[in-house]
Write a protein that holds these residues in place. Structure first.
Motif, PDB file in Angstrom:
ATOM      1  N   SER A  42       0.830  -1.204   0.000  1.00 18.93           N
ATOM      2  CA  SER A  42       0.000   0.000   0.000  1.00 18.93           C
ATOM      3  C   SER A  42       0.866   1.257   0.000  1.00 18.93           C
ATOM      4  N   VAL A  49      -2.279   6.695  -5.647  1.00 17.31           N
ATOM      5  CA  VAL A  49      -3.512   7.273  -5.102  1.00 17.31           C
ATOM      6  C   VAL A  49      -3.367   8.781  -4.929  1.00 17.31           C
ATOM      7  N   ALA A 171      -5.041  -2.467  -4.129  1.00 17.16           N
ATOM      8  CA  ALA A 171      -6.460  -2.152  -4.256  1.00 17.16           C
ATOM      9  C   ALA A 171      -6.989  -1.472  -3.002  1.00 17.16           C
ATOM     10  N   THR A 172      -6.537  -1.942  -1.840  1.00 18.17           N
ATOM     11  CA  THR A 172      -7.057  -1.404  -0.581  1.00 18.17           C
ATOM     12  C   THR A 172      -6.769   0.077  -0.438  1.00 18.17           C
ATOM     13  N   GLN A 174      -6.347   2.192  -2.703  1.00 17.88           N
ATOM     14  CA  GLN A 174      -7.151   2.952  -3.653  1.00 17.88           C
ATOM     15  C   GLN A 174      -8.595   3.081  -3.166  1.00 17.88           C
ATOM     16  N   VAL A 175      -9.083   2.075  -2.454  1.00 22.05           N
ATOM     17  CA  VAL A 175     -10.397   2.191  -1.832  1.00 22.05           C
ATOM     18  C   VAL A 175     -10.363   3.252  -0.732  1.00 22.05           C
ATOM     19  N   SER A 251      -0.984  -0.777 -12.164  1.00 20.39           N
ATOM     20  CA  SER A 251      -1.573  -0.290 -10.919  1.00 20.39           C
ATOM     21  C   SER A 251      -1.205   1.167 -10.681  1.00 20.39           C
ATOM     22  N   GLY A 255      -5.034   4.703 -12.612  1.00 21.13           N
ATOM     23  CA  GLY A 255      -5.763   5.859 -12.082  1.00 21.13           C
ATOM     24  C   GLY A 255      -5.448   7.128 -12.836  1.00 21.13           C
ATOM     25  N   ALA A 277     -11.218   7.475  -9.001  1.00 18.65           N
ATOM     26  CA  ALA A 277     -11.080   6.736  -7.739  1.00 18.65           C
ATOM     27  C   ALA A 277     -12.160   5.676  -7.585  1.00 18.65           C
ATOM     28  N   THR A 280     -10.652   2.871 -10.190  1.00 18.96           N
ATOM     29  CA  THR A 280      -9.259   2.436 -10.241  1.00 18.96           C
ATOM     30  C   THR A 280      -8.996   1.182  -9.419  1.00 18.96           C
ATOM     31  N   PHE A 281      -9.571   1.109  -8.225  1.00 23.33           N
ATOM     32  CA  PHE A 281      -9.260   0.003  -7.326  1.00 23.33           C
ATOM     33  C   PHE A 281      -9.699  -1.356  -7.863  1.00 23.33           C
ATOM     34  N   LEU A 285      -7.646  -4.990  -7.438  1.00 24.79           N
ATOM     35  CA  LEU A 285      -8.412  -5.945  -6.646  1.00 24.79           C
ATOM     36  C   LEU A 285      -8.589  -7.247  -7.411  1.00 24.79           C
TER      37      LEU A 285
END
Length: 471
Positions: A42, A49, A171-172, A174-175, A251, A255, A277, A280-281, A285
């Protein structure tokens, strides 16, 4: 578990030891390894992000600048994977996991300052990105450590889960960025960074209290040297460039490319950031989930088969992106309707395929050396040690070389946009590479068996296709 978190005489292939407590110990170390790697990934991809919070008119960074920063972050993460592979043997898996979590507090704090003080020179972002690359190197130490905890019959599953759980960090975060943008707007990036400062502390403390060091794991520099001179090292590293390099490279870029597409359709920077946003995730994911499933599939039908099919599918999918990029250039930089839907679906499909390929290539690594070790004239214990040490070394080397694909993707996209304002040339180059990787997989690991003299350590290509049972 020892009070000093040190385990002696660990042998996961010993069925009695495994069933009488070894499985529980391995699973406990796996859980915290996944969490620490998840948070590290992350932080590694944090900039992907933060670009959603960085309109050009405020921060002074254009699209090529942002691709350059992304490339530097991925490059550092790739290069440092070699020393990180050796680190678990030098310092212990528990100790290194703890350190690698705490050290990431430095770039996270630097990012917090940069986001709160826009308009800083490009070199500051590049230096901070280089340090954040430490989070990407966590992958190598984590995978090498977990490889030692599990028996051969469970390695595909364990390595797939460990890697996939770490990849989910992409992915996390980006969430988290999406939630922050939705609640506080695209001018509050400090909340994203603050959350990960807390998670890094939890990861470090959890590793210190719940993980273990394995004794009897010397720094196997010789195995590193051996695999560096081995054809399979470079072949498998090439394949991993195409799978993991694509995953991490896209990744970082997905975005930004979505934001540019939405801006081209007349949206304001705030609207474009929010819409990007929201989508993107999904790519990272999907790639993370398919990686976890890919280990099981590869265990059953063979990593080489899965890899071969995956690369052909990636090539076809990338040609769809070439088509959408051509349409975007023809329409003055805009994508709408069916073309926009095709762009998004093709990218999601590509992410899913990279996850399958990541798992299948990493399943092939221990299988390659297990198969080759059976041609050596060594006692069983020495043969198993040879297989494990060389597989562990190649996991680190392939992980490092493969991650360079992320650097190459962002630099290729940067060059393509600088030259033509579109990604068309970049996508054509990616498709050509995937075709090459498919052909190499076929030639090296799926050709018909030939005879091998007794006592020789045959390569998988010489001994025939790797059977799923060898995994």
């Amino acid at each position: 578990m020892s009070r000093t978190h040190v385990i002696e005489n660990w042998d996961p292939e010993d069925a009695e030891q495994w069933e009488s407590g070894g499985r529980k110990i391995a699973m406990r170390n796996l859980r915290w390894s996944v969490f620490a790697e998840h948070v590290g990934f992350s932080v590694w991809t944090l900039f992907a992000v933060l670009v959603l919070f960085m309109p050009e008119d405020v921060y002074g960074l254009d699209a090529p600048d942002k691709f350059l920063i992304s490339a530097v972050v991925t490059l550092t993460g790739a290069v440092l994977r070699i020393p990180y592979t050796l680190a678990t043997a030098v310092f212990g898996g528990r100790n290194w996991t703890m350190f690698s979590a705490f050290v990431l507090l430095i770039p996270a704090t630097a990012m917090l300052w940069l986001m709160a003080n826009p308009g800083q020179p490009l070199w500051m972002y590049l230096v901070t990105g280089m340090i954040a690359g430490l989070g990407g190197a966590n992958f190598a130490s984590s995978m090498t450590n977990i490889n030692a905890f599990f028996p051969q019959r469970h390695k595909g599953w364990a390595l797939g889960l460990n890697a996939g759980g770490g990849n989910l960090g992409v992915a996390t975060i980006q969430v988290v960025g999406l939630v922050v943008i939705a609640i506080a707007g695209n001018r509050s990036p400090h909340w994203v960074v603050a959350i990960y400062l807390v998670l890094l502390a939890i990861a470090g403390i959890g590793a210190a209290s719940r993980m273990d060091n394995l004794t009897g794991r010397p720094v196997d520099v010789q195995s590193m040297k051996d695999v560096a001179r081995d054809r399979d090292d470079w072949v498998l590293s090439l394949l991993y460039i195409g799978t993991f390099g694509s995953f991490i490279g896209f990744s970082f870029a997905f975005g930004q490319m979505l934001t540019m597409t939405f801006l081209g359709n007349g949206q304001t920077p705030a609207e474009a950031a929010l819409h990007a946003a929201q989508l993107t995730f999904l790519g990272p994911l999907l790639g993370s989930l398919t990686r976890m499933a890919g280990g099981r599939i590869s265990d059953r039908i063979g990593g080489a088969r899965v890899t071969h099919i995956t690369f052909w599918a990636m090539a076809v999918t990338t040609l769809a992106l070439v088509y959408t990029s051509y349409l975007q250039a023809s329409n003055g930089g805009t994508l709408s309707g069916g073309a926009l839907a095709l762009f998004f679906i093709a990218f999601l499909t590509l992410f899913g395929l990279t996850g399958l390929g990541n798992a299948s290539v990493y399943t092939m690594i221990p299988a390659v050396f297990e198969a080759r070790s059976r041609g050596l004239r060594l006692p069983e214990s020495e043969r198993a040690d040879w297989s494990r040490s060389h597989a562990g070394a190649l996991i680190g080397v392939a992980g490092a070389v493969g991650a360079l694909g992320g650097f190459a993707i962002n630099m290729t996209l940067r060059s393509s946009y600088q030259a033509s304002g579109t990604a068309t040339a970049a996508f054509i180059a990616f498709a050509a590479f995937y075709v090459l990787a498919a052909l190499v997989t076929r030639a090296r690991y799926l050709r018909r068996p030939t005879s091998v003299k007794a006592g020789e350590a045959a390569s998988p290509g010489e001994a025939g296709e790797l059977e799923p049972a060898a995994r």
